[in-house]
Motif scaffolding. Structure first.
Motif, PDB file in Angstrom:
ATOM      1  N   GLY A   1      34.648  42.152  47.645  1.00 48.15           N
ATOM      2  CA  GLY A   1      33.396  41.439  47.397  1.00 48.15           C
ATOM      3  C   GLY A   1      33.655  39.972  47.139  1.00 48.15           C
ATOM      4  N   ASP A   2      32.695  39.338  46.480  1.00 50.31           N
ATOM      5  CA  ASP A   2      32.789  37.905  46.225  1.00 50.31           C
ATOM      6  C   ASP A   2      33.827  37.623  45.136  1.00 50.31           C
ATOM      7  N   ILE A   3      34.728  36.668  45.414  1.00 45.95           N
ATOM      8  CA  ILE A   3      35.748  36.285  44.428  1.00 45.95           C
ATOM      9  C   ILE A   3      35.124  35.832  43.118  1.00 45.95           C
ATOM     10  N   ALA A   4      33.952  35.200  43.195  1.00 44.36           N
ATOM     11  CA  ALA A   4      33.302  34.681  41.991  1.00 44.36           C
ATOM     12  C   ALA A   4      32.966  35.788  41.004  1.00 44.36           C
ATOM     13  N   ASN A   5      32.871  37.028  41.473  1.00 38.59           N
ATOM     14  CA  ASN A   5      32.517  38.154  40.607  1.00 38.59           C
ATOM     15  C   ASN A   5      33.730  38.926  40.104  1.00 38.59           C
ATOM     16  N   PHE A   6      34.929  38.419  40.366  1.00 36.28           N
ATOM     17  CA  PHE A   6      36.144  39.153  40.003  1.00 36.28           C
ATOM     18  C   PHE A   6      36.208  39.463  38.510  1.00 36.28           C
ATOM     19  N   LYS A   7      36.576  40.709  38.204  1.00 35.10           N
ATOM     20  CA  LYS A   7      36.828  41.145  36.841  1.00 35.10           C
ATOM     21  C   LYS A   7      38.065  42.028  36.863  1.00 35.10           C
ATOM     22  N   GLY A   8      39.122  41.578  36.223  1.00 31.89           N
ATOM     23  CA  GLY A   8      40.367  42.313  36.260  1.00 31.89           C
ATOM     24  C   GLY A   8      40.400  43.484  35.301  1.00 31.89           C
ATOM     25  N   GLY A   9      41.169  44.513  35.663  1.00 32.42           N
ATOM     26  CA  GLY A   9      41.473  45.608  34.750  1.00 32.42           C
ATOM     27  C   GLY A   9      40.437  46.695  34.616  1.00 32.42           C
ATOM     28  N   LEU A  10      39.506  46.796  35.553  1.00 35.33           N
ATOM     29  CA  LEU A  10      38.492  47.848  35.477  1.00 35.33           C
ATOM     30  C   LEU A  10      39.046  49.167  36.022  1.00 35.33           C
ATOM     31  N   TYR A  11      38.541  50.280  35.485  1.00 35.42           N
ATOM     32  CA  TYR A  11      38.909  51.579  36.031  1.00 35.42           C
ATOM     33  C   TYR A  11      38.662  51.593  37.545  1.00 35.42           C
ATOM     34  N   GLY A  12      39.580  52.227  38.252  1.00 35.82           N
ATOM     35  CA  GLY A  12      39.455  52.333  39.694  1.00 35.82           C
ATOM     36  C   GLY A  12      40.144  51.210  40.456  1.00 35.82           C
ATOM     37  N   THR A  13      40.593  50.174  39.740  1.00 34.71           N
ATOM     38  CA  THR A  13      41.243  49.039  40.388  1.00 34.71           C
ATOM     39  C   THR A  13      42.681  49.393  40.768  1.00 34.71           C
ATOM     40  N   THR A  14      43.101  48.888  41.916  1.00 34.09           N
ATOM     41  CA  THR A  14      44.486  49.056  42.359  1.00 34.09           C
ATOM     42  C   THR A  14      45.272  47.784  42.069  1.00 34.09           C
ATOM     43  N   ALA A  15      46.467  47.952  41.532  1.00 27.69           N
ATOM     44  CA  ALA A  15      47.354  46.826  41.235  1.00 27.69           C
ATOM     45  C   ALA A  15      48.566  46.873  42.159  1.00 27.69           C
ATOM     46  N   TYR A  16      49.078  45.700  42.474  1.00 36.46           N
ATOM     47  CA  TYR A  16      50.267  45.581  43.312  1.00 36.46           C
ATOM     48  C   TYR A  16      51.407  44.958  42.516  1.00 36.46           C
ATOM     49  N   GLN A  17      52.603  45.491  42.759  1.00 32.82           N
ATOM     50  CA  GLN A  17      53.820  44.969  42.159  1.00 32.82           C
ATOM     51  C   GLN A  17      54.841  44.692  43.260  1.00 32.82           C
ATOM     52  N   VAL A  18      55.632  43.653  43.060  1.00 31.65           N
ATOM     53  CA  VAL A  18      56.718  43.373  43.988  1.00 31.65           C
ATOM     54  C   VAL A  18      57.687  44.559  43.989  1.00 31.65           C
ATOM     55  N   ARG A  19      57.985  45.049  45.157  1.00 32.27           N
ATOM     56  CA  ARG A  19      58.933  46.162  45.309  1.00 32.27           C
ATOM     57  C   ARG A  19      60.344  45.569  45.377  1.00 32.27           C
ATOM     58  N   VAL A  20      61.025  45.556  44.256  1.00 37.96           N
ATOM     59  CA  VAL A  20      62.271  44.802  44.136  1.00 37.96           C
ATOM     60  C   VAL A  20      63.331  45.307  45.100  1.00 37.96           C
ATOM     61  N   SER A  21      63.384  46.611  45.343  1.00 39.48           N
ATOM     62  CA  SER A  21      64.406  47.157  46.235  1.00 39.48           C
ATOM     63  C   SER A  21      64.298  46.595  47.643  1.00 39.48           C
ATOM     64  N   ASN A  22      63.110  46.182  48.049  1.00 37.12           N
ATOM     65  CA  ASN A  22      62.915  45.623  49.375  1.00 37.12           C
ATOM     66  C   ASN A  22      63.597  44.266  49.540  1.00 37.12           C
ATOM     67  N   TYR A  23      63.905  43.638  48.404  1.00 38.96           N
ATOM     68  CA  TYR A  23      64.506  42.297  48.428  1.00 38.96           C
ATOM     69  C   TYR A  23      65.979  42.319  48.004  1.00 38.96           C
TER      70      TYR A  23
END
Length: 263
Positions: A230-252
């Motif tokens: 959706g619109d970036i202006a409405n962003f709210k972090g940390g809500l239930y259902g949200t997916t988070a991404y982490q750097v996959r260290v083994s790939n580097y």
């Protein structure tokens, strides 16, 4: 100052402690009294992870400017930053990506390599580095994640006013996807959640994500960004259902070994 300084204060990533938690679990359950030896606080916000006696790995977007000569505390000693190596495929987003539909920004974040290495002025002898997870089978594994950033809970999301408290917390989650540059997990709503389920928040970037096997902790990821639709202006972090991404260290691993070998 980088565009990302402002952006990640709002985008990545009511209680008195860090990380976003379940709304139905006491906040004190997430608190950590003892800081893992390998977790390093960066000069302004975010974290790095000690992977060799003289080397710290972090996400590239926490390097706000030239950090050479800046001080890092590792355990009870202070070290100067001697070198900073940012992955060649790390790119900063243009301002246009911060406006309107979030889809182009999500595609941009997924395409880049958000990782950097910091060399200390001398080897650390009083704190134990953490080994990088040696396998590629991260999907389905339980992870423990650390951070001192903003807090909140899955019903209301993160509260940016709490970011300055800088209290160390941890949470757990399950890796859903493990491919390419990234690990991902979802912040599930109870009852479909782990007892200490949570999500990283603003100020947690670069925080270690570890797998415990046979009583030993291995580094698998570094907290980086959250998905928004959706619109970036409405962003709210940390809500239930949200997916988070982490750097996959083994790939580097290859890039890390080449930097350490050439320095």
């Amino acid at each position: 100052m980088k565009i990302l300084v402002l952006f990640f204060a709002v985008f990545i990533a009511t209680s008195s402690n860090a990380v976003v938690k379940r709304h139905d679990i006491p906040s004190r359950n997430y608190v950590l009294e003892k800081v893992p030896e390998y977790l390093i606080d960066l000069p302004h916000e975010g974290h790095g992870v000690l992977i060799k006696p003289q080397w710290v790995v972090t996400v590239a977007h926490t390097i706000f400017y030239n950090y050479i000569g800046k001080k890092l505390r590792v355990g009870d000693k202070v070290f100067e930053i001697e070198e900073v190596h940012i992955h060649p495929l790390y790119i900063e987003p243009g301002e246009v990506l911060f406006k309107g539909d979030a889809a182009p920004l999500m595609k941009f974040l997924e395409s880049r390599s958000d990782i950097a290495l910091i060399k200390l002025s001398s080897p650390v002898t009083t704190s134990e580095p953490i080994d990088i997870y040696p396998n590629i089978d991260q999907a389905g594994k339980e992870i423990t994640v650390f951070g001192r950033g903003a807090t909140g809970n899955g019903e209301i999301g993160e509260n940016l006013e709490t970011k300055s408290l800088r209290e160390l917390n941890h949470f757990r989650n399950i890796i859903e996807s493990s491919k390419g540059n990234w690990l991902s997990y979802k912040f599930n709503k109870p009852p479909d959640a782990l007892p200490l389920e949570g999500m990283h928040a603003a100020g947690d970037s670069g925080g270690a994500s570890v797998i415990i096997e046979n009583g030993k902790a291995y580094l698998v990821g570094l907290s980086s960004w959250q998905v928004w639709r959706g619109d970036i202006a409405n962003f709210k972090g940390g809500l239930y259902g949200t997916t988070a991404y982490q750097v996959r260290v083994s790939n580097y691993r290859g890039w890390i070994e080449s930097v350490l070998g050439n320095s």
